[in-house]
Design a protein around this motif. Sequence first.
Motif, PDB file in Angstrom:
ATOM      1  N   TRP A  30     110.688  90.983  49.892  1.00 38.68           N
ATOM      2  CA  TRP A  30     110.060  90.890  51.382  1.00 38.68           C
ATOM      3  C   TRP A  30     108.775  89.614  50.571  1.00 38.68           C
ATOM      4  CZ3 TRP A  30     111.938  91.934  56.222  1.00 38.68           C
ATOM      5  CH2 TRP A  30     110.886  91.489  56.670  1.00 38.68           C
ATOM      6  N   LEU A  67     109.990  96.681  58.941  1.00 34.06           N
ATOM      7  CA  LEU A  67     109.741  95.450  56.953  1.00 34.06           C
ATOM      8  C   LEU A  67     111.399  96.037  56.197  1.00 34.06           C
ATOM      9  CD1 LEU A  67     105.739  96.947  56.690  1.00 34.06           C
ATOM     10  CD2 LEU A  67     106.585  94.881  56.916  1.00 34.06           C
ATOM     11  N   SER A 109     103.450  92.609  64.187  1.00 33.19           N
ATOM     12  CA  SER A 109     103.104  92.260  62.579  1.00 33.19           C
ATOM     13  C   SER A 109     103.890  91.563  61.998  1.00 33.19           C
ATOM     14  CB  SER A 109     102.364  93.343  62.214  1.00 33.19           C
ATOM     15  OG  SER A 109     103.139  94.450  61.957  1.00 33.19           O
ATOM     16  N   LEU A 110     105.343  92.150  62.962  1.00 37.47           N
ATOM     17  CA  LEU A 110     107.122  91.302  62.049  1.00 37.47           C
ATOM     18  C   LEU A 110     107.324  90.326  63.023  1.00 37.47           C
ATOM     19  CD1 LEU A 110     108.856  95.163  61.953  1.00 37.47           C
ATOM     20  CD2 LEU A 110     107.612  93.681  60.337  1.00 37.47           C
ATOM     21  N   ALA A 131     106.042  99.081  60.060  1.00 38.65           N
ATOM     22  CA  ALA A 131     105.473  97.588  60.174  1.00 38.65           C
ATOM     23  C   ALA A 131     104.428  97.507  59.220  1.00 38.65           C
ATOM     24  CB  ALA A 131     105.366  96.989  61.743  1.00 38.65           C
ATOM     25  N   TRP A 132     103.260  96.698  59.495  1.00 35.36           N
ATOM     26  CA  TRP A 132     102.453  96.872  58.923  1.00 35.36           C
ATOM     27  C   TRP A 132     101.300  97.807  60.416  1.00 35.36           C
ATOM     28  CZ3 TRP A 132     102.355  95.631  54.380  1.00 35.36           C
ATOM     29  CH2 TRP A 132     103.602  94.245  53.953  1.00 35.36           C
ATOM     30  N   THR A 133     100.726  98.537  59.955  1.00 38.64           N
ATOM     31  CA  THR A 133      99.807  99.004  60.183  1.00 38.64           C
ATOM     32  C   THR A 133      98.285  98.216  60.434  1.00 38.64           C
ATOM     33  OG1 THR A 133      98.137 100.200  58.498  1.00 38.64           O
ATOM     34  CG2 THR A 133     100.384 101.237  59.687  1.00 38.64           C
ATOM     35  N   GLY A 136      96.568  96.923  58.008  1.00 37.23           N
ATOM     36  CA  GLY A 136      97.301  96.640  56.602  1.00 37.23           C
ATOM     37  C   GLY A 136      98.409  96.489  55.720  1.00 37.23           C
ATOM     38  N   THR A 137      98.647  98.165  55.563  1.00 39.86           N
ATOM     39  CA  THR A 137      99.135  98.640  55.258  1.00 39.86           C
ATOM     40  C   THR A 137     100.397  98.984  55.730  1.00 39.86           C
ATOM     41  OG1 THR A 137      98.445 101.009  55.675  1.00 39.86           O
ATOM     42  CG2 THR A 137      98.027  99.651  53.819  1.00 39.86           C
ATOM     43  N   PRO A 138     101.624  99.418  55.063  1.00 38.83           N
ATOM     44  CA  PRO A 138     103.067  99.540  55.363  1.00 38.83           C
ATOM     45  C   PRO A 138     102.966 100.974  56.411  1.00 38.83           C
ATOM     46  CG  PRO A 138     103.436  99.683  53.537  1.00 38.83           C
ATOM     47  CD  PRO A 138     101.603  99.250  53.403  1.00 38.83           C
TER      48      PRO A 138
END
Length: 372
Positions: A30, A67, A109-110, A131-133, A136-138
């Motif tokens: 990624w 992700l 976020s994707l 996805a991204w919370t 900013g974390t997965p």
Amino acid sequence: MSLYEPYDLGSLRLANRIVMSSMTRNRARWPEATATELTAEYFAQRATAGLMVTGSTAVSLQARGYLWTEGLHTDEQAAAWRMVTDAVHARGGHIAVQLIHTGRVSHASLQPGGTPPSGASEVPARAEVLAWTPDGTPGLVPAGVPRAMTTEEVRSVAADFAAAAERADAAGFDAVEIQAANGFLFDQFFDPNVNDRTDAYGGSAANRIRLLLEVTEAASAAGLPVGVKVTPNGVVNGAAPFDDWRPLYLRVAAELDRLGAAYLNVTAQASFRERNGLGLAFGDDFIADVREAYHGTLILGGGYDGPSAEKAVADGRADMIAFARSYLANPDLVDRLRTGHPLAVADLTKLYGGGAEGYTDYPTMVKEAAAH
């Protein structure tokens, strides 16, 4: 007919009638969304299946919903997949790529530019995606509120699948599977409770299946065998039963027969329904009707073990049987089923993401015996 005898899927001579079903494992490089050397090892380990199907592979940036999942919309992605297909073919196996557009089962976020995911309508899915919370974390987040695709955007989906199918051919895949199951884009068009469109893609059953047929026809032009996976009466990723599900799916079967689709995979979401206290998605009478409508290769999946799979093939209910969870911890599943050897149990905490642990480190029964 035997589950373990060779089977001809069009021009493909398969070693047996066992299919390794698509299972997304979220281990792509990624943000390139490319398969890796570990991906190649994973599929090569399981190459004794008659046919393997990759995890859901996005046909565009807008099509992705999670992700660390692979794509097939760039030449770089196709080159990475060639490493996987070469490894499978070196073991004598066959592999199809499952192409997907997740539709509303995605998150801003994707999406390109952080825009809302696109779908048949603005009805959101009751589902979570990786996805991204906000920090900013997965992590798992609710699927976003979608925006309704314009008619031109809907029509362009067929071109995306066609381009991905051409890349699949260049990458060495043996076949293409269209993901029309599990609550993703095509399911969203099928469901009149989600699809409130007034254009040529909404309203009647014929209109609601139009996109799938256009995509199937466009993807077939690439020259590879094209199969379709469906989950009638499904309840995953916000999907829900709707009144005319049965005639709609029988129409799908008849139209795929007309288009010459290489196979139709009808999966029952058995383990999910059992865990949630739900009844059967459909019965034997529905499969008999599918058999009358569609005359190509019929694959059944959902809750099969060795004996029940053998019986379904022997009785002519199916030409091939798809196994999913059994393949997670049993790279030599074909041999285990044939001999009645106990199946290993997968560590589901390592199902998504990560590295080799819980992915390529499960031993064959031969290695198990040697270790003891």
